[in-house]
Design an enzyme around this catalytic site. Structure first.
Site, PDB file in Angstrom:
ATOM      1  CG  HIS A 261      -7.302   2.909   1.262  1.00 37.28           C
ATOM      2  ND1 HIS A 261      -6.553   3.129   2.393  1.00 37.28           N
ATOM      3  CD2 HIS A 261      -6.504   2.206   0.417  1.00 37.28           C
ATOM      4  CE1 HIS A 261      -5.355   2.592   2.250  1.00 37.28           C
ATOM      5  NE2 HIS A 261      -5.301   2.021   1.053  1.00 37.28           N
TER       6      HIS A 261
ATOM      7  CD  GLU B 290      -6.314   1.557  -3.799  1.00 38.92           C
ATOM      8  OE1 GLU B 290      -6.486   2.494  -2.990  1.00 38.92           O
ATOM      9  OE2 GLU B 290      -5.202   1.019  -3.956  1.00 38.92           O
TER      10      GLU B 290
ATOM     11  CB  CYS C 111      -0.888  -0.025   1.245  1.00 43.10           C
ATOM     12  SG  CYS C 111      -2.011   1.370   1.389  1.00 43.10           S
TER      13      CYS C 111
END
Length: 185
Positions: free
Chosen positions: A154, A151, A108
Site C-alpha cells: 500500500h 501493508e 483487504c
C-alpha cells in the site's frame, strides 16, 4: 518538550481517542499514490497512529497503511494477535531481508469482501521506527510476514488484487461496482 510515547502505550491511547477514519476503496486512484517518509514523530503522527489503530480494530482488520486512509506517509499499524492487544506500529518500514515463498489467502479493507491467493516471502526482516521514535529491526514469519508485505505494498501504491490475473481483476471490479450500487439503493 513532550516525551515520545512508549510503544506499549499506543494501544492504551487508542481506548481514549475514538476517531474512525474513512478507508479508501479500490479502485480509488489515491490508493496508487506512493507514500513519503515520516521525518519525525510529532503529536500529529501519534494522533494519526492512534486513529489508524482505532479504524483498523473497528473495521475489523489486522493491518492498515496510512495510504488507505488518504494520508500518504510511510506508516503501518498491524495486530495479528487473537486477543487484539498487540499493536505493532511501523513508521518508515523497509524490508531488509526475505526468504522462502508461500501462497496465502489475502483480503483487504480497501477491497471489502474479496479474498484471493497471493505468493509472498515466507519470512522477512524489517527495519522501522516505532511510535517512540526509536529505530528497530524485527523478524516476522507466517501471517505477520504476509501482513507486513501487504501493508508495505500500500505504501508503494499497490493493492493486492494487482497481483492477480487481468481476468480476476476485471471480475473483482465488477463485483465491487455491484456492491457499491447495492449500498446506494
Amino acid at each position: 518538550m513532550i516525551e515520545p510515547l512508549p510503544r506499549i502505550l499506543v494501544s492504551e491511547l487508542c481506548k481514549f481517542v475514538m476517531a474512525i477514519l474513512n478507508i479508501l476503496r479500490y479502485p480509488d486512484e489515491r490508493l496508487h499514490k506512493i507514500a513519503t517518509e515520516v521525518p519525525s514523530i510529532t503529536r500529529e503522527i501519534r494522533t494519526l497512529v492512534s486513529n489508524m489503530a482505532e479504524t483498523m480494530y473497528a473495521a475489523p482488520g489486522i493491518g492498515l497503511a496510512a495510504t488507505q486512509v488518504d494520508v500518504h506517509q510511510r506508516i503501518i499499524v498491524i495486530d495479528v494477535s487473537e486477543t487484539r492487544d498487540e499493536l505493532l506500529v511501523l513508521i518508515n518500514p523497509e524490508i531488509i531481508a526475505s526468504s522462502g515463498n508461500a501462497e496465502t489467502q489475502e483480503g483487504c479493507l480497501s477491497v471489502p469482501g474479496i479474498f484471493d491467493k497471493v505468493t509472498r516471502a515466507e519470512e522477512v526482516t524489517v527495519r522501522a521506527t516505532g511510535i517512540d521514535g526509536k529505530s528497530f529491526e524485527m523478524d516476522a514469519s507466517g501471517l505477520l510476514a504476509v501482513c507486513i508485505q501487504h501493508e508495505m505494498d500500500h505504501l508503494m501504491g499497490k493493492v493486492f488484487v494487482e497481483y492477480l490475473s487481468p481476468f480476476k481483476q476485471s471480475r473483482i471490479l465488477s463485483k465491487l461496482k455491484k456492491q457499491a450500487r447495492r449500498q446506494i439503493a
